[in-house]
Every structure is written in C-alpha cells, then in structure tokens.
Design an enzyme around this catalytic site. Sequence first.
Site, mmCIF file in Angstrom:
data_model
loop_
_atom_site.group_PDB
_atom_site.id
_atom_site.type_symbol
_atom_site.label_atom_id
_atom_site.label_comp_id
_atom_site.label_asym_id
_atom_site.label_seq_id
_atom_site.Cartn_x
_atom_site.Cartn_y
_atom_site.Cartn_z
ATOM 1 C CD GLN B 128 -2.704 1.177 2.695
ATOM 2 O OE1 GLN B 128 -2.252 0.958 3.514
ATOM 3 N NE2 GLN B 128 -4.108 1.627 2.113
ATOM 4 N N GLY B 129 0.564 2.090 -1.054
ATOM 5 C CA GLY B 129 1.275 3.273 -0.956
ATOM 6 C C GLY B 129 0.454 4.628 -0.913
ATOM 7 C CB SER B 131 0.427 6.856 5.003
ATOM 8 O OG SER B 131 -0.657 6.530 5.420
ATOM 9 C CB SER B 163 1.989 -3.307 4.941
ATOM 10 O OG SER B 163 1.051 -2.286 5.473
ATOM 11 C CD GLU B 246 -7.935 -0.800 6.021
ATOM 12 O OE1 GLU B 246 -7.078 -0.554 5.294
ATOM 13 O OE2 GLU B 246 -8.514 0.107 6.739
#
Lengths: 327, 395
Positions: B128-129, B131, B163, B246
């Site tokens: 995941q990119g 934040s 992550s 999610e």
Amino acid sequence: MDFRVHADQEALQQGIRSFCEGRIAIDQLRELEEKDAFDRGLWNQLAEMGIFQLRLPETAGGLGLGCADAVLVFEELGRSLAPGPLVWSHLAAPWVDGAGTGEVVVGGLDLIGAAPQPILIEHWAHLDVLLLLRPEGVFRVDPKALEARPIATPLDPLTPVHHVESLPPGERLAEAAVAHRLWLEGAALVSGQLLGIAEAALELALDYAKKREQFGRAIGSFQAIQHLCADMFVRQEVARAGAYAAGATLDHPEVGDLERAVGSGKITAGDAAMKNARACIQIHGGMGYTWEVPAHYFLKRTWVLESIFGTGDEHAARIAERVESGT
Amino acid sequence: MDLRYSESDEKFRAELRAWLREAVASHGSPPPHHDWPARHAYDTGWQRKLYDAGYAGIHWPREYGGRDASPTEQLVYYEEIARANAPYVGINFVGLLHGGPTLIVEGTPEQKRRHVPYILRGEQTWCQGFSEPEAGSDLASLRARAERDGDDYVVNGHKMWTSYAQVADYCELLVRTDPDAPKHKGITWLIMPMDLPGIEIRPLKTIAGEGEFSELFLENVRIPVENRVGAENDGWRVTNVTLRFERGAAFASEMYQLREHLAEIKAVAGRVTRHDATAWDDAALRREVGHLQAELDALWAMVKLSVSEASETGVPGVGSAAVKLFYTELAQRISDVAMRVLGRAGLSRSDVAELPNGRFLEKMLMSLNLTIAAGTSQIQRNIISERILGLPRHR
C-alpha cells in the site's frame, strides 16, 4: 443467525415508547415524585399493555413472547424512567396470581446477589406481595407483616425505600433452580432498563450540545464535547449488543454460555448507564448539577438498578471463573 | 434477535473445520519474522491451498473466482481460521483486501485480467502506497506528484507505512495529478509495478523493532497511463471504494484471538506466584479479567449485530466505527493486564521461566498500533460525532 431486531419486535418496542412518551414524560414524572412515585392508574395501563404477562403463554392470558422481546420492552421502560417494581411484577407473573394482570403489585429482594444487610425494600408501601430470591429458592412474604421504617430521603426520588431489620422465612414457591433462573432473567431485564437509561442520557446530552452556545458557537462543535458524546455512543452500542445477547441467550441457551451472556449484559449496560449519566451531567455544565435538568434522575436510577440481580463486580467475579479457551 | 446459526452455516463450518484441521497441520509452522523470502513462500503457499480448496477470496464475487460467502458465512470463516490457528492473509493482505476488490469494482477489463486471478491464487502480492510523512489522518493532503509525459506518469514523492514493500509485486499508489485543484479533487489511483527503476525501499524500525512497514522513495518513476484505476483526479472516490473493503467480518479472527489471549492470561496467572499465592488468587485481578471478558462477549455480539445488518444491506452497519474504536482500546487494556500478570518476566522479550512472555510482549507492542492504523481512535470519534450523532462540524 439474524441478530437484528425483528419487525414485530420493533413494533412492540415502538408501542411501549409512544405510550411512555405520552404518559410518563418528564413533567408527569415530576408530579409522581410528589405522589410517592406510584400511580395505580399508570400501573393498570402498563398491565393492560402486557408488560407483566408478556412471557406468559397465550393460554394463560399472556403474549407468549420471549426474553429477547422482554429486554426490548424494558429498554423503553428504562429510557422513560418508568417507576415501580416493574421487573419483580413481571418475574412474578407465573408464580403469583394477579401479578400478570396488575391487580397484585409484587416487589422483591435479591438475596442471591448483594449482601442483604441493610435490608432496604423498594416501593414497600404499594406492595401486595414481596418475593425473596434466595440461593435455595423463591419465597413469598406478606410485606405488611414486616416492620418497615420509611427512609425519608431516598437516593432516587422515584424509588422510595423502607428499612426492615429482619425477614421471615416466607412461603416457599419454587426450588433453587427456579430462583437462579429468575435471577438471570431479572439481570437481563434490568440490563434492558440500564441500556434505555444510557440512550436517554445520550439523547438529552446531544440536544443540549447542539443548542447551547458558548464562545459564540454550539458547544457540540468542540471536539472536547464531541468525543465525550462519541464515547457515550460506543458504550450505548456495546451495551445494546450485550443486553440483547443476554435476552437471546436466555431464549436459546445452546448459542453460548448463559451465565456469561447475562453477566456481560448487566456489566456493559451498567457501565453505559453510569458513565453516560455522568457525562450527561458534565455536558450540561452547571445546569447539570440542578434538580431541574433531569440528568440526575438517570444517575440515581442507575445506582438503584446496579444494586440488584448482581452488581457489575459480582458478575465479573462469576465470569472470571468461566473464562476458558475455545469459548 | 436470534443468535442461532442456520443449518447451512453449521454445515459450512463443519466442512471448513475438517479441511482446516488437515491443511493447517500439513502447512507447518510459520517462518521467523525477519525471513522475508520464507514468509513470502509460506503465505502465498497457504493462499494457493485456500484457492485449491475453494476458500480463497471468501468475500469476492463468484465470477472472479471468489466464494461470495454471505456475511454470516464470512463470520464463521474468520472464526474458524482463528480457531484452527491457520495462517491469516499475511503478505496477501493488501491484494486480497484492497487491490483485488478495488479492481473488481473500478478496474478496466485488462487490469482485471492482469491482476485479479493472480492475487487470488497467491501469485501476485501487493503493498500500500497511501500515507506520507505529511499525510496521515489527513490522507487527502498527500503530495507525491505525478506528471504526465506521453503515455507515462512520472512520479516523485515519499510514501510511509508501506506494508510488505520488500516482497510486493505491485503497489496501490495514490498520487497528486492536479496540484491546483482542491485537495480531494486532484488525486489519482495508480497500479505501480515494484520493479520499476527509481523505487527505493527503506524498512522502518517500529516500536516492535523490525516489522511490516517501510518507507518508499520514488524518484522519476515512470508508470504507464494504462495503470491508472478510474479517471485522472478521481482517485479519492476510488480510495473510498478501497477502504470500504478493509474491515467488515475480517475483524472476527482478531477478536477470536483476543478471547484466546485472555484465557491464556488467566492460565498464566494461575501459574505465576506472588509470595505465597498465585496471581489468580488476587480477587481484584479476577474481577478485572471477568470485566474484560464481559466486554469481549458484548463486542462479539456487536459484531454479530453488524454482520446481520450487512446481510441485508451488503455493507457493515453504521456501527463499524464504534466496533473499531472499542475493539482496539479493549485489546490494549487486555495487554496491560497481560503485562501485570507477567510482572518482571515482562522485561524479557524472549521466554523465561517457562512463561509465554515472548508472545505476550509481541502482542502488547503490536497492540499500540491498533488505535492508530486504519483511522486513529480520534478520527473514529470524529466520524461518530459528525456522521452518526449529527454534531456540528467546526474546522
């Protein structure tokens, strides 16, 4: 599995709520405060609505409903702070003639949970029958045969109490297992009432937070107040799940551990009512400390309900023995 | 208000439980935390087993190879996975719970063809990119810049909390394509292959030591325009689709584990001695554990209520912010009790005196992340205040 409140249950609950809103709104409760918190006419109306014989079979004049339904009904009675020995008369319906129809007003003492001394009896002056829940069984006592001394200023202005020095053995109505079952049912119904109080306290606090202005804006626009309200909401929803699960597990004990489910309802609903009542007072600021704002009734009634059918601490100690892997 | 599972749910449970007993035993024990290649093999291998048995993509639609299980079956699924101590999604998390479902709803036919079946079989992993150092709770203020150059976007920026970056094949990447538009209107959702030139991965050392997270430094990374999901500058809407997937029933596994943890704390308290008694002889500790169990049981009922609502509406009920808030804070309170029961054994992160302090401390340290990740507790309270309770916004 469908844990939602069913349409029929919603209708039942809505009926009770409309009645309470019309018949025991806050001004009417204030009048009752002057009349020793008892109104025979109100009692008869509640009986006509089936509050006491809700769970009696239809052949016995009841509505044939279950504990989950009863929890929903008592949630509304809690929300409106309906006074009187409601839970006791409901529990007594199968055991005392006339309790279900409201002709006979039944009160009670829980001698399974809390330490019995000092012996304080709620609503003594209006009772026809007093039930005693002892670990060894259910007993019936004539309240008028007791030497009862009125307490001049009870904590809850809508729950008068009398002090008695000692209790007679009474007439045995049922065995230990029944007493235990009634104790669990009583805890679940009181959980419903406590949930209702938690909801009413949040509703009152929200109304005020949206209206009351300080520093040129509604206090409900400050995060300090918003987060108090958000926490009230979370406690209310946890208590709702806990209290409803207590009712659903009493109806179908195969879905879980009955003692744990009932204890969970009583603990979470007790927490929610106590903390939400306090937060409601806090959000009202100085006005919350007055007799005029009804926030104090929520807190005072919560102390009454916390003390019966097992306090939070008592249930927690019982549950601790039942914590195990795989459950 | 009925907590009884239907016959078909019980049948599903029985079949799954029987399969898990065999499958978990044959899959072996998980590799050490720091061994990324071994973890990759272990987690993707497990995903393949699930796929072959028809349990992969439990909440995915059937036409994409998923099981399309009802919300109640999903609850049973996550409960049984935890009960069997089976591997959880692990490094497949972002692909299975974010990327895949997002592409199913928003992707082009070509994007679906290239990714969806591979994610499901454990042959493609994602990270995941989202934040950035300056875009945490206020995600929409992200700055990673993407400029169009022919058929590519040229991306420069700095991402945080990525992550599984070390082992991922692809990254769900949010970039700013219009710096002049209001912050929610200039964001685009891209699929970034992790083997492109210009991507630097730096592992982040967390409170728990080495862990799942990395920082990503992107320097002139050229991402083909065909990797864009949704329209240019429509990425905020796509992101909300992503985040919708999610949560839901997936919490059920963690809650089961938390109940088991409390039971284990009780067992350990019965063994730990304090002068001439055990820790469990302390009535105050017993009451506290009883109280926590009562709250866990109510939380579990709350999940069942939310799942029952989802059965009708297809989405988790409004209470999901309340579930997240309550669950995460409760998990931390339970870890506090675990630490108090361990006493000075809690000074060691490896097991001493035949106590499970290694695992207890790991849980305690990782629990500190729960009230921060996926919307901090403070953000959850804002959501409840404004969206559920209707309190006035003031910014």
